[in-house]
Scaffold this motif. Structure first.
Motif, mmCIF file in Angstrom:
data_model
loop_
_atom_site.group_PDB
_atom_site.id
_atom_site.type_symbol
_atom_site.label_atom_id
_atom_site.label_comp_id
_atom_site.label_asym_id
_atom_site.label_seq_id
_atom_site.Cartn_x
_atom_site.Cartn_y
_atom_site.Cartn_z
ATOM 1 N N ALA A 185 47.059 43.839 59.766
ATOM 2 C CA ALA A 185 46.932 42.654 58.914
ATOM 3 C C ALA A 185 45.596 41.949 59.149
ATOM 4 O O ALA A 185 44.916 41.542 58.199
ATOM 5 C CB ALA A 185 48.096 41.692 59.177
ATOM 6 N N VAL A 186 45.202 41.805 60.407
ATOM 7 C CA VAL A 186 43.926 41.146 60.728
ATOM 8 C C VAL A 186 42.757 41.934 60.131
ATOM 9 O O VAL A 186 41.851 41.360 59.498
ATOM 10 C CB VAL A 186 43.758 41.001 62.253
ATOM 11 N N LEU A 187 42.765 43.246 60.292
ATOM 12 C CA LEU A 187 41.675 44.068 59.764
ATOM 13 C C LEU A 187 41.681 44.067 58.236
ATOM 14 O O LEU A 187 40.607 44.101 57.604
ATOM 15 C CB LEU A 187 41.799 45.492 60.293
ATOM 16 N N ALA A 188 42.872 44.036 57.624
ATOM 17 C CA ALA A 188 42.953 43.981 56.164
ATOM 18 C C ALA A 188 42.360 42.683 55.634
ATOM 19 O O ALA A 188 41.637 42.674 54.626
ATOM 20 C CB ALA A 188 44.407 44.120 55.718
ATOM 21 N N VAL A 189 42.647 41.570 56.316
ATOM 22 C CA VAL A 189 42.086 40.278 55.907
ATOM 23 C C VAL A 189 40.567 40.298 56.042
ATOM 24 O O VAL A 189 39.842 39.801 55.164
ATOM 25 C CB VAL A 189 42.701 39.134 56.744
ATOM 26 N N LEU A 190 40.054 40.877 57.114
ATOM 27 C CA LEU A 190 38.605 40.970 57.298
ATOM 28 C C LEU A 190 37.968 41.816 56.194
ATOM 29 O O LEU A 190 36.913 41.450 55.647
ATOM 30 C CB LEU A 190 38.287 41.572 58.670
ATOM 31 N N ALA A 191 38.588 42.925 55.862
ATOM 32 C CA ALA A 191 38.059 43.781 54.793
ATOM 33 C C ALA A 191 38.094 43.057 53.453
ATOM 34 O O ALA A 191 37.157 43.173 52.642
ATOM 35 C CB ALA A 191 38.863 45.078 54.718
ATOM 36 N N TYR A 192 39.159 42.312 53.212
ATOM 37 C CA TYR A 192 39.268 41.538 51.975
ATOM 38 C C TYR A 192 38.172 40.484 51.914
ATOM 39 O O TYR A 192 37.554 40.267 50.867
ATOM 40 C CB TYR A 192 40.655 40.893 51.913
ATOM 41 N N GLY A 193 37.904 39.834 53.053
ATOM 42 C CA GLY A 193 36.836 38.838 53.100
ATOM 43 C C GLY A 193 35.477 39.443 52.822
ATOM 44 O O GLY A 193 34.642 38.850 52.129
ATOM 45 N N LEU A 194 35.231 40.636 53.327
ATOM 46 C CA LEU A 194 33.945 41.297 53.118
ATOM 47 C C LEU A 194 33.789 41.848 51.701
ATOM 48 O O LEU A 194 32.673 42.140 51.272
ATOM 49 C CB LEU A 194 33.783 42.437 54.129
ATOM 50 N N SER A 195 34.917 42.014 50.986
ATOM 51 C CA SER A 195 34.837 42.544 49.621
ATOM 52 C C SER A 195 34.164 41.559 48.668
ATOM 53 O O SER A 195 33.622 41.958 47.633
ATOM 54 C CB SER A 195 36.228 42.896 49.098
ATOM 55 N N GLY A 196 34.222 40.253 48.978
ATOM 56 C CA GLY A 196 33.510 39.254 48.204
ATOM 57 C C GLY A 196 34.155 38.827 46.908
ATOM 58 O O GLY A 196 33.582 38.034 46.164
ATOM 59 N N ASP A 197 35.334 39.333 46.578
ATOM 60 C CA ASP A 197 36.010 38.963 45.331
ATOM 61 C C ASP A 197 37.340 38.312 45.699
ATOM 62 O O ASP A 197 38.268 38.979 46.149
ATOM 63 C CB ASP A 197 36.238 40.207 44.472
ATOM 64 N N PHE A 198 37.439 37.012 45.477
ATOM 65 C CA PHE A 198 38.613 36.273 45.938
ATOM 66 C C PHE A 198 39.439 35.699 44.791
ATOM 67 O O PHE A 198 39.977 34.601 44.889
ATOM 68 C CB PHE A 198 38.188 35.145 46.893
ATOM 69 N N GLN A 199 39.519 36.404 43.703
ATOM 70 C CA GLN A 199 40.350 35.948 42.598
ATOM 71 C C GLN A 199 41.823 36.006 42.993
ATOM 72 O O GLN A 199 42.292 37.023 43.504
ATOM 73 C CB GLN A 199 40.114 36.814 41.359
ATOM 74 N N MET A 200 42.531 34.911 42.735
ATOM 75 C CA MET A 200 43.946 34.870 43.078
ATOM 76 C C MET A 200 44.745 35.763 42.131
ATOM 77 O O MET A 200 44.651 35.613 40.913
ATOM 78 C CB MET A 200 44.469 33.437 42.995
ATOM 79 N N PRO A 201 45.516 36.711 42.657
ATOM 80 C CA PRO A 201 46.309 37.588 41.793
ATOM 81 C C PRO A 201 47.378 36.811 41.028
ATOM 82 O O PRO A 201 47.720 35.682 41.366
ATOM 83 C CB PRO A 201 46.945 38.578 42.788
ATOM 84 N N GLU A 202 47.910 37.455 40.017
ATOM 85 C CA GLU A 202 49.007 36.869 39.238
ATOM 86 C C GLU A 202 50.236 36.693 40.127
ATOM 87 O O GLU A 202 50.435 37.460 41.077
ATOM 88 C CB GLU A 202 49.350 37.766 38.055
ATOM 89 N N PRO A 203 51.074 35.680 39.812
ATOM 90 C CA PRO A 203 52.296 35.469 40.620
ATOM 91 C C PRO A 203 53.183 36.703 40.715
ATOM 92 O O PRO A 203 53.769 36.974 41.765
ATOM 93 C CB PRO A 203 52.997 34.325 39.877
ATOM 94 N N SER A 204 53.279 37.471 39.616
ATOM 95 C CA SER A 204 54.117 38.681 39.649
ATOM 96 C C SER A 204 53.560 39.713 40.624
ATOM 97 O O SER A 204 54.306 40.408 41.320
ATOM 98 C CB SER A 204 54.228 39.289 38.250
ATOM 99 N N SER A 205 52.225 39.811 40.690
ATOM 100 C CA SER A 205 51.593 40.747 41.620
ATOM 101 C C SER A 205 51.787 40.295 43.063
ATOM 102 O O SER A 205 52.039 41.122 43.955
ATOM 103 C CB SER A 205 50.098 40.875 41.314
ATOM 104 N N LEU A 206 51.675 38.997 43.295
ATOM 105 C CA LEU A 206 51.898 38.470 44.646
ATOM 106 C C LEU A 206 53.338 38.701 45.091
ATOM 107 O O LEU A 206 53.599 39.051 46.246
ATOM 108 C CB LEU A 206 51.569 36.981 44.687
ATOM 109 N N ALA A 207 54.282 38.495 44.172
ATOM 110 C CA ALA A 207 55.691 38.713 44.506
ATOM 111 C C ALA A 207 55.945 40.186 44.834
ATOM 112 O O ALA A 207 56.685 40.513 45.777
ATOM 113 C CB ALA A 207 56.577 38.262 43.353
ATOM 114 N N ALA A 208 55.321 41.085 44.056
ATOM 115 C CA ALA A 208 55.478 42.517 44.311
ATOM 116 C C ALA A 208 54.893 42.889 45.672
ATOM 117 O O ALA A 208 55.486 43.669 46.430
ATOM 118 C CB ALA A 208 54.809 43.327 43.206
ATOM 119 N N ALA A 209 53.717 42.336 45.992
ATOM 120 C CA ALA A 209 53.091 42.612 47.281
ATOM 121 C C ALA A 209 53.916 42.052 48.428
ATOM 122 O O ALA A 209 54.000 42.657 49.510
ATOM 123 C CB ALA A 209 51.675 42.041 47.317
ATOM 124 N N LEU A 210 54.540 40.885 48.214
ATOM 125 C CA LEU A 210 55.398 40.293 49.245
ATOM 126 C C LEU A 210 56.581 41.211 49.541
ATOM 127 O O LEU A 210 56.924 41.457 50.706
ATOM 128 C CB LEU A 210 55.887 38.920 48.790
#
Length: 281
Positions: A185-210
């Motif tokens: 999880a820590v490494l995934a967050v770091l990779a996400y931060g380095l990707s540079g694109d922080f658009q919030m996903p749709e609620p349905s996508s967040l629920a699916a990921a949860l």
């Protein structure tokens, strides 16, 4: 018997994903998918650990085992998501199931110091059964246009099987999965931060990921660690071919979709493969 029940529990968790989330995950890029699934997975396993052990101290197995966890959990899932991004779904999904084949093969070597023909036949029959279910009678083609995706899908098989077999050989006093998942999880967050694109996903996508994080990742990791303690690892590998038909059956049950005869045919082949691995493994 218990390890095999835990294995079936893991396969049920993995197979529940399409029925529970539908197409909700399609709106997430790979860095987002890794972050928004591994963070809830880590939170779930840390909460489970706290309830079971009455403290938040995570078991530290040493650097080598910790790196094995990063290799297995984060490495496999990142490669899996990238593979399905670069290959047609049916063909890519079939190639990723080769981890089941390799667990059968490696399990036979570990138990008998050789590969029995009956076990090899069961492993190949299992791949055939999974292919029948996933393909659904459609013509499947491997074209050079998607060679990168096919290569990554095959790499998934070797990665998850090698991780699982190595983990099964370690005698650890505690479950390392909470630590493995927290690291991922820590490494995934770091990779996400380095990707540079922080658009919030749709609620349905967040629920699916949860859901992906809590059940097909978090809960299944606990089950899988227990399943790897089975005396016959080849049988666990053969049973894992049940994941695709379980996924289709759950979609049919939850959403009222008709079940194709190919699903039942594929499941029959997979059960026959499991019998061969139990008989000769």
């Amino acid at each position: 018997m218990k390890p095999y029940l835990f294995a079936l529990g893991a396969f049920f968790c993995w197979g529940s994903l399409p029925a529970a989330t539908g197409s909700g995950l399609q709106g997430l890029r790979v860095p987002e998918l890794l972050t928004f699934s591994f963070v809830p997975a880590a939170c779930y396993l840390l909460f489970q650990h706290m309830l079971l052990h009455r403290n938040l101290r995570l078991y530290w197995p040493g650097w080598r085992v910790s790196l094995l966890g990063i290799y297995g959990l984060l490495g496999y899932h990142a490669l899996y998501y990238f593979a399905l991004d670069h290959a047609p779904l049916a063909e890519g999904a079939i190639l990723t199931t080769t981890w089941s084949f390799w667990i059968v093969v490696f399990g036979s070597f570990l138990r008998h110091r050789r590969l029995k023909l009956g076990v090899l036949g069961g492993a190949l029959l299992g791949i055939l059964g999974a292919g029948v279910v996933i393909g659904g009678g459609q013509e499947l083609q491997l074209t050079s246009e998607y060679s990168l995706g096919y290569g990554m899908a095959l790499g998934c098989g070797l990665l998850w099987s090698s991780f699982s077999v190595r983990l099964s050989r370690l005698e650890l006093p505690e479950d390392p999965m909470p630590l493995f998942t927290a690291q991922a999880a820590v490494l995934a967050v770091l990779a996400y931060g380095l990707s540079g694109d922080f658009q919030m996903p749709e609620p349905s996508s967040l629920a699916a990921a949860l859901y992906l994080g809590i059940v097909p990742l978090g809960l299944s990791f606990t089950f899988w660690h227990q399943a790897l303690k089975a005396p016959n690892l080849a049988l666990v590998g053969a049973l894992s071919y049940l994941t695709p038909p379980l996924a289709v059956l759950l979609v049919g049950l939850v959403h009222g979709v008709a079940i194709s005869p190919f699903v039942w045919s594929g499941m029959a082949l997979i059960l026959a493969a499991s019998y061969l691995c139990r008989r000769f493994g």
